[in-house]
Design a protein around this motif. Sequence first.
Motif, short mmCIF file in Angstrom:
data_model
loop_
_atom_site.label_atom_id
_atom_site.label_comp_id
_atom_site.label_asym_id
_atom_site.label_seq_id
_atom_site.Cartn_x
_atom_site.Cartn_y
_atom_site.Cartn_z
N GLU A 1 2.17 2.61 -3.40
CA GLU A 1 1.21 3.33 -4.15
C GLU A 1 1.19 5.01 -3.80
O GLU A 1 0.65 5.73 -4.75
CB GLU A 1 -0.09 2.83 -4.02
CG GLU A 1 -0.19 1.23 -4.22
CD GLU A 1 0.13 0.98 -5.82
OE1 GLU A 1 -0.28 1.95 -6.57
OE2 GLU A 1 0.71 0.20 -5.96
N LEU A 2 1.80 5.20 -2.65
CA LEU A 2 1.61 6.91 -2.39
C LEU A 2 2.74 7.56 -3.31
O LEU A 2 3.75 7.04 -3.53
CB LEU A 2 2.01 6.97 -0.97
CG LEU A 2 1.06 6.25 0.06
CD1 LEU A 2 1.71 6.55 1.55
CD2 LEU A 2 -0.29 6.92 0.09
N ARG B 1 0.62 -1.10 -0.26
CA ARG B 1 -0.02 -0.03 -0.11
C ARG B 1 0.71 1.30 0.02
O ARG B 1 0.48 2.20 -0.78
CB ARG B 1 -1.09 0.00 1.13
CG ARG B 1 -2.17 -1.09 1.10
CD ARG B 1 -3.09 -0.71 2.05
NE ARG B 1 -2.79 -1.07 3.39
CZ ARG B 1 -2.79 -2.47 3.91
NH1 ARG B 1 -3.15 -3.26 3.23
NH2 ARG B 1 -2.38 -2.35 5.31
N ILE B 2 1.93 1.24 0.65
CA ILE B 2 2.85 2.33 1.01
C ILE B 2 3.40 2.66 -0.62
O ILE B 2 3.71 3.98 -1.03
CB ILE B 2 4.09 2.23 1.87
CG1 ILE B 2 3.23 2.20 3.12
CG2 ILE B 2 4.95 3.38 2.00
CD1 ILE B 2 4.16 1.75 4.40
N PRO C 1 -1.05 9.31 5.77
CA PRO C 1 -1.65 8.25 5.21
C PRO C 1 -1.01 6.94 5.82
O PRO C 1 -1.97 5.82 5.92
CB PRO C 1 -1.37 8.22 3.90
CG PRO C 1 -1.40 9.51 3.43
CD PRO C 1 -0.46 10.26 4.55
N GLU D 1 1.42 14.01 3.18
CA GLU D 1 0.91 13.33 2.12
C GLU D 1 1.42 11.81 1.98
O GLU D 1 0.98 10.94 1.18
CB GLU D 1 1.56 13.99 0.70
CG GLU D 1 1.13 15.31 0.34
CD GLU D 1 -0.54 15.30 0.39
OE1 GLU D 1 -1.06 14.27 -0.36
OE2 GLU D 1 -1.28 16.35 0.63
N ILE D 2 2.49 11.60 2.94
CA ILE D 2 2.94 10.17 2.92
C ILE D 2 2.92 9.77 4.41
O ILE D 2 2.26 8.74 4.61
CB ILE D 2 4.48 10.31 2.57
CG1 ILE D 2 4.52 10.78 1.02
CG2 ILE D 2 4.98 9.08 2.82
CD1 ILE D 2 5.78 11.00 0.46
#
Length: 108
Positions: A24-25, A21-22, A59, A55-56
């Motif tokens: 994709e950031l 998932r990370i 999330p 932004e990172i």
Amino acid sequence: MHEAFVLIETEVGRAEAVARRIRELLGVQYVETVRGAYDVVARADGPTIAHIQAEILSPIQADPQVTRALLCPLGQRATEPSTQPFEPEPFTIVEPEPALSGVGVWGA
């Protein structure tokens, strides 16, 4: 451009899923699962540290499988990496002094 590492602890057995998932950031350069005090390490960049936090890091912290995330901004590089081969400085081996006779001997 500012850069930072994000050190991430996850729930047991969830490191791979969190790392996917990370990745994709936007702004994440790379992500690795690791062993030790943390489960996942990410390297991110952005125009400011505040941008990386918003932004990172935010999330990542909001992910229910993340138990802790720590932002480590990179400092300024003191020098550029050397292109010269490593040449260790010569050194001399000092011979140990002879042991003292009778010192440290029990029941002599």
